[in-house]
Design a protein around this motif. Structure first.
Motif, PDB file in Angstrom:
ATOM      1  N   PHE A 287       0.832  -1.209   0.000  1.00 49.06           N
ATOM      2  CA  PHE A 287       0.000   0.000   0.000  1.00 49.06           C
ATOM      3  C   PHE A 287       0.863   1.254   0.000  1.00 49.06           C
ATOM      4  N   GLU A 288       1.871   1.293   0.845  1.00 50.61           N
ATOM      5  CA  GLU A 288       2.708   2.494   0.944  1.00 50.61           C
ATOM      6  C   GLU A 288       3.556   2.698  -0.314  1.00 50.61           C
ATOM      7  N   ILE A 289       4.019   1.607  -0.915  1.00 49.90           N
ATOM      8  CA  ILE A 289       4.764   1.724  -2.175  1.00 49.90           C
ATOM      9  C   ILE A 289       3.881   2.338  -3.254  1.00 49.90           C
ATOM     10  N   LEU A 290       2.670   1.802  -3.396  1.00 49.81           N
ATOM     11  CA  LEU A 290       1.788   2.221  -4.495  1.00 49.81           C
ATOM     12  C   LEU A 290       1.231   3.627  -4.288  1.00 49.81           C
ATOM     13  N   THR A 291       0.948   4.015  -3.049  1.00 54.36           N
ATOM     14  CA  THR A 291       0.477   5.388  -2.832  1.00 54.36           C
ATOM     15  C   THR A 291       1.589   6.392  -3.121  1.00 54.36           C
ATOM     16  N   SER A 292       2.818   6.020  -2.799  1.00 52.46           N
ATOM     17  CA  SER A 292       3.953   6.883  -3.116  1.00 52.46           C
ATOM     18  C   SER A 292       4.108   7.049  -4.626  1.00 52.46           C
ATOM     19  N   ILE A 293       3.990   5.954  -5.361  1.00 56.90           N
ATOM     20  CA  ILE A 293       4.065   6.006  -6.829  1.00 56.90           C
ATOM     21  C   ILE A 293       2.922   6.847  -7.387  1.00 56.90           C
ATOM     22  N   ASN A 294       1.726   6.650  -6.850  1.00 56.06           N
ATOM     23  CA  ASN A 294       0.544   7.374  -7.325  1.00 56.06           C
ATOM     24  C   ASN A 294       0.679   8.881  -7.124  1.00 56.06           C
ATOM     25  N   GLU A 295       1.163   9.279  -5.964  1.00 56.39           N
ATOM     26  CA  GLU A 295       1.332  10.710  -5.683  1.00 56.39           C
ATOM     27  C   GLU A 295       2.375  11.333  -6.608  1.00 56.39           C
ATOM     28  N   ASP A 296       3.482  10.638  -6.819  1.00 60.19           N
ATOM     29  CA  ASP A 296       4.510  11.151  -7.720  1.00 60.19           C
ATOM     30  C   ASP A 296       4.007  11.228  -9.154  1.00 60.19           C
ATOM     31  N   ALA A 297       3.246  10.222  -9.588  1.00 63.90           N
ATOM     32  CA  ALA A 297       2.730  10.210 -10.962  1.00 63.90           C
ATOM     33  C   ALA A 297       1.803  11.388 -11.199  1.00 63.90           C
ATOM     34  N   SER A 298       0.962  11.685 -10.207  1.00 62.62           N
ATOM     35  CA  SER A 298       0.039  12.813 -10.341  1.00 62.62           C
ATOM     36  C   SER A 298       0.798  14.138 -10.395  1.00 62.62           C
ATOM     37  N   SER A 299       1.787  14.307  -9.507  1.00 64.92           N
ATOM     38  CA  SER A 299       2.567  15.545  -9.488  1.00 64.92           C
ATOM     39  C   SER A 299       3.415  15.691 -10.753  1.00 64.92           C
TER      40      SER A 299
END
Length: 470
Positions: free
Chosen positions: A122-134
């Motif tokens: 979960f923490e890996i994927l939320t980190s990836i998701n936030e970076d992808a959006s930014s």
């Protein structure tokens, strides 16, 4: 050592067989290790479960996610986290589901809340998701407005052409990943001392000089500056592909064949543990294991406890005889002849335990000396947690002894013992049906509770680990 090397070759073969996963194998991502959610609070879990209360929608999102993992793993050309994210966004769009940052975060919270994934993923994927959006919000045409001071020392120590050769074109996010290339770039920067903060400062100067000298494009400059200043890269310690390797090459790989642990409903948390855990670090012992070791190392660590169990005669899949000391005597008699006699001494249970414990210490020292463990200090808790991860022991093996056996450390209260070890692996609780008495659990507890001396981990003040008799 021979057994270790042969296992290493086996694991190398396993890691090379990267493709051809099945959906059933992907379901190993299901959480069966962590009872407590440490990534977000209970009110957030309640909100997400209420938002996605339709069971059909929950099933749809879970299947969509698992299929995305399956497609990603089976595409040997795809190695990049950003590609995993892009595939997920596309699958959501094809299913007419929202794929913005907040929606994906809620989907991931749902998956964690229903134990389709664990906290680490979960923490890996939320980190990836936030970076992808930014990353999508970067103004690629924004001019490099910073003033470049002389900083001659920074420029003289670093060869710009070599540093930025791999950024003449931006990575394709398939075979070449922008995040890994950025990390490689930062690590290649020469500074007076090895410091992440210092490397970031130097890199800011070098990026600006590189775009001024047309070694990189303006778009590449702005992307690199995003990674340097605004991304989650510096906060990450576990990468998606490394996580997958541990899950599919190590998790539950050493479960005893003759014992089945039936998993209960993970929602039935141990209230006592849940309340007390809040006083301890949010960094769980399992997260430390994933940060510190790779899949090969985890298997090797778990083998230490497995070998100790076999020596004790308590490995559930192994029938072991009691250890015997054999000594041969050649005695000179009165007529000048020598008579051969053999004495066999069968060790009592306590001596057998002591022998297993001593050999376990020796195994740990031997392991520490292997090149695969260079610059890593192995702790006794790491041995236990690795054994738990590969399924050789369950948390019940530890909790059973903590709750019912007062012989190990009678001067320490049960609460102190539980807070010292059970709480240090924050995020776990009782979720397997209690097994029958198993001395494997005694060894697990003994490793942590001081039967093996935790105060002298280096072994410098202990007896020689090669000496087996106390």
């Amino acid at each position: 050592m021979k057994n270790y090397l042969s296992l290493l070759l086996t694991l190398i073969f396993m890691s090379n067989s990267f493709a051809s996963y099945t959906l059933e194998e992907v379901k190993k991502l299901k959480n069966d290790k962590e009872v407590l959610i440490s990534s977000f609070n209970k009110s957030e879990r309640t909100r997400v479960l209420e938002k996605f209360k339709d069971e059909a929608q929950r099933t749809q999102l879970t299947q969509l996610f698992y299929n995305n993992v399956l497609n990603f793993l089976n595409d040997e050309a795809s190695q990049c986290e950003s590609d995993f994210q892009s595939r997920l966004e596309q699958k959501l769009a094809n299913a007419n589901l929202a794929n913005d940052k907040d929606s994906i975060n809620d989907y991931l919270k749902l998956l964690r809340s229903t134990n389709a994934i664990d906290d680490i993923l979960f923490e890996i994927l939320t980190s990836i998701n936030e970076d992808a959006s930014s990353f999508k919000q970067i103004d690629l045409k924004a001019p490099a407005m910073r003033t470049l001071f002389s900083h001659n020392q920074r420029l003289e120590k670093n060869a710009l052409e070599d540093l930025y050769a791999r950024f003449k074109t931006w990575p394709d996010e398939k075979s070449r990943c922008s995040t890994q290339e950025f990390i490689r770039l930062k690590e290649s920067v020469v500074t007076p001392k090895d410091s992440d903060k210092l490397k970031e400062k130097y890199l800011g100067t070098l990026n600006l000089k590189a775009v001024q000298k047309d070694l990189i494009s303006l778009e590449t400059y702005n992307k690199l500056e995003f990674f340097r200043k605004n991304s989650n890269i510096k906060k990450r310690s576990i990468w998606l592909n490394d996580y997958f390797k541990i899950i599919f090459s190590a998790k539950d790989k050493m479960r005893p064949i003759s014992i089945n642990y039936d998993i209960k409903n993970l929602d039935a948390e141990n209230n006592y543990s849940s309340e007390r855990l809040k006083r301890f670090s949010t960094l769980t012992r399992r997260k430390i294991l994933y940060r510190k070791y790779n899949e090969t190392q985890i298997i090797l660590l778990a083998q230490v406890l497995q070998k100790a169990s076999r020596r004790m005669g308590v490995d559930p899949d192994t029938i072991s005889s009691a250890p015997v000391i054999v000594q041969e005597y050649s005695t000179l008699n009165s007529d000048g002849q020598r008579e051969i006699s053999i004495e066999k001494i069968e060790l009592d249970p306590q001596s057998q335990y002591n022998l297993a414990r001593r050999l376990m210490r020796k195994d740990i020292i031997d392991l520490q000396m292997m090149s695969v463990f260079n610059n890593i200090e192995i702790s006794y808790q790491d041995i236990v947690m690795a054994s738990f991860e590969v399924g050789y022991i369950s948390i019940e093996d530890i909790e059973f002894v903590v709750k019912y056996d007062d012989l190990w450390n009678p001067e320490t209260t049960k609460f102190e013992r539980m807070s010292r070890f059970v709480f240090s692996i924050a995020g776990y609780s009782t979720f397997f049906l209690p097994p029958p008495w198993n001395i494997t659990a005694s060894i697990a507890l003994g490793v942590v509770e001081g039967i093996v001396d935790n105060n002298h981990k280096s072994g410098a003040n202990n007896d020689n680990p090669g000496t087996f008799i106390e």
